[in-house]
Design a protein around this motif. Structure first.
Motif, short mmCIF file in Angstrom:
data_model
loop_
_atom_site.label_atom_id
_atom_site.label_comp_id
_atom_site.label_asym_id
_atom_site.label_seq_id
_atom_site.Cartn_x
_atom_site.Cartn_y
_atom_site.Cartn_z
N GLU A 117 -12.88 -49.46 20.51
CA GLU A 117 -11.73 -49.30 21.52
C GLU A 117 -10.25 -49.05 20.61
OE1 GLU A 117 -11.96 -52.77 23.98
OE2 GLU A 117 -13.88 -52.12 24.78
N PRO A 118 -9.49 -48.46 21.68
CA PRO A 118 -8.12 -48.38 21.07
C PRO A 118 -7.62 -49.72 20.93
CG PRO A 118 -8.69 -46.87 22.90
CD PRO A 118 -9.61 -47.94 22.83
N ALA A 119 -6.55 -49.83 20.10
CA ALA A 119 -5.69 -51.14 19.92
C ALA A 119 -5.07 -51.13 21.48
CB ALA A 119 -4.64 -51.12 19.09
N GLU A 120 -5.03 -52.68 21.70
CA GLU A 120 -4.21 -53.00 23.00
C GLU A 120 -2.80 -52.43 23.13
OE1 GLU A 120 -3.04 -57.04 25.23
OE2 GLU A 120 -4.10 -57.26 23.55
N GLY A 121 -2.79 -51.71 24.48
CA GLY A 121 -1.46 -51.17 24.66
C GLY A 121 -1.29 -49.83 24.35
N GLN A 122 -2.33 -49.16 23.50
CA GLN A 122 -2.26 -47.82 22.93
C GLN A 122 -2.85 -46.89 23.68
OE1 GLN A 122 -0.08 -47.49 20.37
NE2 GLN A 122 0.40 -49.93 20.98
N LEU A 123 -3.73 -47.29 24.85
CA LEU A 123 -4.24 -46.10 25.74
C LEU A 123 -3.54 -45.66 26.63
CD1 LEU A 123 -6.92 -44.44 25.95
CD2 LEU A 123 -7.84 -46.35 27.18
N TYR A 124 -3.31 -44.34 26.86
CA TYR A 124 -2.75 -43.88 28.20
C TYR A 124 -3.88 -42.76 28.72
CZ TYR A 124 1.81 -45.76 27.29
OH TYR A 124 2.73 -46.58 27.11
N ILE A 125 -3.95 -42.68 30.10
CA ILE A 125 -4.77 -41.71 30.70
C ILE A 125 -3.81 -40.83 31.64
CG2 ILE A 125 -6.60 -41.54 32.56
CD1 ILE A 125 -7.51 -42.61 29.89
N GLY A 126 -4.08 -39.44 31.59
CA GLY A 126 -3.36 -38.64 32.44
C GLY A 126 -4.04 -37.87 33.15
N VAL A 127 -3.67 -37.82 34.47
CA VAL A 127 -4.55 -36.96 35.54
C VAL A 127 -3.50 -35.83 36.07
CG1 VAL A 127 -5.78 -36.80 37.50
CG2 VAL A 127 -5.81 -38.96 36.17
N ALA A 128 -4.13 -34.53 35.92
CA ALA A 128 -3.42 -33.28 36.44
C ALA A 128 -3.30 -33.39 37.99
CB ALA A 128 -4.32 -32.18 36.04
N ASN A 129 -1.97 -33.28 38.49
CA ASN A 129 -1.65 -33.27 39.99
C ASN A 129 -1.26 -31.87 40.20
OD1 ASN A 129 -0.22 -33.48 42.25
ND2 ASN A 129 0.27 -35.59 41.82
N PHE A 130 -2.07 -31.31 41.10
CA PHE A 130 -1.83 -29.81 41.37
C PHE A 130 -0.81 -29.78 42.41
CE2 PHE A 130 -5.96 -30.17 39.18
CZ PHE A 130 -5.98 -29.11 38.41
N ASP A 131 -0.34 -30.73 43.19
CA ASP A 131 0.65 -30.42 44.11
C ASP A 131 2.00 -30.58 43.41
OD1 ASP A 131 -1.27 -30.34 46.22
OD2 ASP A 131 -0.74 -32.39 47.21
N SER A 164 -6.70 -36.51 30.84
CA SER A 164 -6.36 -36.59 29.42
C SER A 164 -6.54 -38.19 29.05
CB SER A 164 -4.96 -35.88 29.22
OG SER A 164 -4.56 -36.13 27.91
N VAL A 165 -7.06 -38.29 27.86
CA VAL A 165 -7.31 -39.38 27.04
C VAL A 165 -6.22 -39.37 25.92
CG1 VAL A 165 -8.84 -41.13 25.80
CG2 VAL A 165 -9.61 -39.91 27.94
N LEU A 166 -5.30 -40.30 25.82
CA LEU A 166 -4.48 -40.28 25.03
C LEU A 166 -4.29 -41.66 24.05
CD1 LEU A 166 -1.08 -38.43 25.08
CD2 LEU A 166 -0.85 -40.98 24.40
N VAL A 167 -4.31 -41.51 22.87
CA VAL A 167 -4.49 -42.74 21.77
C VAL A 167 -3.05 -42.71 21.25
CG1 VAL A 167 -5.57 -44.26 20.20
CG2 VAL A 167 -6.89 -42.99 22.04
N MET A 168 -2.33 -43.84 21.29
CA MET A 168 -1.20 -44.05 20.45
C MET A 168 -1.47 -45.04 19.18
SD MET A 168 1.34 -42.35 22.33
CE MET A 168 2.91 -43.02 21.72
N GLY A 169 -0.28 -45.29 18.73
CA GLY A 169 -0.53 -45.89 17.68
C GLY A 169 -1.02 -45.71 16.34
#
Length: 682
Positions: A117-131, A164-169
């Motif tokens: 698993e990613p480190a705590e607080g380092q996972l961002y999830i983005g969803v494309a908004n077509f509107d 989109s799955v984005l991992v920081m840190g």
């Protein structure tokens, strides 16, 4: 220090853009500027993208959109993806997935399965908004279960949700798969190592199962298909021996431990093989389905009766137990070669009697009720008739009977129509330029009669087909010319086609073999022809059309392909409705001749097969052959019609039971026995 500053700057941009100077909400509106992620697709560029896993709402981690990832590499397990943020110092790691939600109406939730698993607080999830043509981002408090929008605004025109799955840190993370909605049930298929055999029939069932988002935790088997499952732990195989004949649909059920289950079935046919006879030569020549799924067959009984060869009538139930056991004959030599039955239960059998005094054959027929009681029996007095003859039984009980006869040095076919009371109604004679021999008769649903016979020629024997109206007027007649001797096996009316099988013995190398071909029933035009070359004398003798598939099933004999065994083997072939042989199986009874003479479909889709053999032991194999799709010399040739005054008299055969000496079942009676089987297509 540079790495930490870079991360702080990116995170600062996230917070500033997302919040507008206030505390970030749980589902912020696009807090991450697209320009800060090199290569991140714009939402508008994804509208027409249809890439993604073929499984709805699920994707393996390495199945991201082509080119839509950064700082990722293949993980340790198949399908997983390794996220390597800030390596080699260029910011976060990310990948974009296109998930098919075109038919999805479940909850707004996503599940991500991680090896690391990613480190705590380092996972961002983005969803494309077509509107809004923007990415809607959120910081994932739980890296496994989280809420995501799945409404129309977040689905592309093709029904895709782009996530989109984005991992920081700086810590690596390894993703296995992701899905939208709850547990995905497992999938399973069931296979049997043998799908057709004779009781006792041993079968190994093997389940092939998989679970996209988990593992199979339990296999359960229902070997009879009656709803009674037996658990088998995590073992995917199950052994069963079927002792009762019949068609079985065994079922496997698999569970994934999370409430998901799936089932699959296989098809297994457990048939039977019996030999039936005594010390003499006994054979089962022709067969038809009887009432209630039974088998009726006729043939030759040499071991019983008045002495010599006699005509036999037997029945078998679906489980392989004999029922009717009769022979009909006099002190001469008799045999039945054909049998039919109408919906009223009348049974018609035809064959020949050999008169030892005149040393000649005469066609005979016998009509009985369903219990084998004689209604009437007739003999056609011919000058030099052959043992081959034919008859058809109409639904109203009227019989049409044909035999070869020589008059004025010309061999022709005499046709006799007999009313329900046994009185001759009509007689016709058919002659051609050459001799006509070995007639067989068939009838279609319009009560047209198909007279098939062989016709001699300078090159051997050809096939002549004569189609007659219900009043016995000529519709058409054609000749199938071959170089060599054509031997007629059987025929069926299949829709608008007449399908004929037999064998060809040609003096031309490579031109012999088992032949089946189809002509249009209305005009006689050739539709297709197929020949199989088994490198030896071979041929089709019996033919049946499967109602459900329209395929043709043929039986006959070939030379044994074991070089150390020169005997003959019975064969079964399956042919498509357009003439392509799909499979052939041979039945070998080592060092003994056996052959299959006829085949008839049972109500459950299995087939009854009759012939001759020494006992009920044998093994199946797939023979080698060459298949030829050929044209044929199929021509219209003149035919002459004459009145006929052939003598038709009462035959005086006596019915007796097959009981002295008692028949031997499945042990071999010392000679050739009747061979009877119920067979399921593999």
């Amino acid at each position: 220090m540079k790495r930490m500053l870079s991360l702080i700057c990116v995170l600062g941009l996230l917070v500033l853009t997302a919040c507008g100077g206030s505390t970030a909400p749980s589902a912020p509106a696009d807090p991450l500027p697209v320009s800060t992620l090199h290569g991140l697709p714009t939402v508008d560029s994804l509208r027409e993208v249809s890439a993604g896993e073929p499984v709805p709402r699920f994707s393996l981690a390495d199945a991201f959109l082509a080119g839509a990832s950064q700082q990722t590499t293949g993980g340790a397990a198949a399908g997983s993806l390794l996220f390597q943020p800030d390596f080699p110092g260029s910011g976060p790691a990310w990948a974009i997935y296109g998930l098919d939600l075109s038919s999805y109406n479940g909850p707004d939730e996503a599940t991500l399965q991680w090896t690391t698993e990613p480190a705590e607080g380092q996972l961002y999830i983005g969803v494309a908004n077509f509107d809004s043509s923007r990415w809607d981002w959120q910081l994932a408090a739980d890296p496994v279960q989280l809420s995501v929008p799945t409404d129309a605004a977040h689905r592309s025109p093709s029904g895709r949700l782009f996530l989109s799955v984005l991992v920081m840190g700086s810590a690596e993370a390894e993703l296995d798969w992701l899905r939208i909605g709850g547990n995905i049930p497992p999938v399973v298929e069931l296979f049997a190592d043998n799908t057709s055999g004779s009781v006792p029939f041993a079968v190994t069932l093997t389940a092939v199962a998989s679970d996209l988002d988990g593992a199979i935790s339990l296999f359960s088997f229902d070997e009879l298909g009656d709803g009674n499952f037996v658990t088998n732990g995590t073992t995917a195989e199950w052994n069963v021996t079927y002792t009762d004949p019949g068609l079985y649909m065994p079922v496997v059920k698999v569970n994934d431990g999370e409430g998901g289950e799936a089932m699959a079935a296989a098809r297994v046919g457990a048939g039977w093989i019996h030999s039936y006879g005594e010390a003499g030569y006994d054979s089962a020549a022709a067969c038809i389905p009887g009432p209630g799924g039974t088998l009726l067959h006729t043939g030759l009984a040499n071991s019983w009766g008045q002495g010599g060869n006699e005509c036999a009538l037997l029945s078998w139930d679906a489980s392989g137990l004999p029922g009717l056991q009769f022979c009909f004959g006099t002190s001469n030599g008799e045999t039945f070669i054909g049998i039919q039955r109408n919906d009223s239960g009348d049974i018609l059998m035809c064959g020949s009697v050999f008169d030892f005094g005149s040393f000649s054959n005469s066609p005979v027929l016998l009509k009985s009720d369903s219990a084998g009681n004689i209604i009437y029996q007739k003999q056609m007095l011919t000058l030099n008739g052959t043992s081959d003859n034919g008859a058809v039984l109409a639904p109203n009980g009227v019989v049409t009977f044909a035999g070869a006869n020589r008059k004025d040095d010309i061999s022709g076919i005499d046709l006799v129509r007999i009313g329900t009371n046994g009185i001759v109604v009509t007689q016709r004679r058919y002659e051609a330029a050459e001799s006509l021999l070995s007639p067989q008769l068939y009838r279609d649903s319009g009560n047209n009669t198909y007279l098939l016979c062989t016709e001699s020629s300078a090159d051997g024997n050809d096939l002549r087909v004569i189609v007659l109206s219900p009043t016995l007027e000529l519709v058409w007649s054609s000749v199938h010319h071959t170089i060599g001797d054509f031997r007629l096996g059987d025929a069926v009316i299949a829709g608008n086609s007449l399908v004929i099988c037999g064998s060809l013995e040609s003096p031309i190398e490579g031109e012999s073999g088992a032949i089946v071909f189809s002509v249009s029933a209305a005009e006689g035009n050739l539709e297709w022809q197929n020949r199989l070359d088994f490198s030896g004398q071979s041929g089709w003798l019996g033919l049946s059309r499967q109602e459900a598939s329209g395929d043709l099933f043929l039986v006959g004999s070939i030379p044994n392909q074991d070089v150390s065994d020169t005997t003959a083997c019975g064969i079964i072939g399956r042919c498509s409705a357009n003439g392509v042989i799909q499979e052939v199986q041979a039945f070998n009874q080592a060092n003994f001749n056996n052959n299959f003479d006829d085949i008839a479909e049972a109500p459950d889709g299995s087939f009854y097969i009759t012939g001759t053999g020494p006992d009920n032991n044998g093994s199946w194999y797939e023979p080698d052959f060459l298949q030829f799709s050929e044209s044929a010399n199929w021509t219209t040739q003149p035919l002459t019609f004459k009145p006929s005054t052939v003598g038709v008299v009462d035959w005086t055969a006596v019915r007796s039971d097959l009981d002295v000496p008692a028949p031997v079942l499945d042990s071999g009676g010392g000679g050739n026995d009747m061979l009877v089987m119920r067979w399921f297509q593999p």
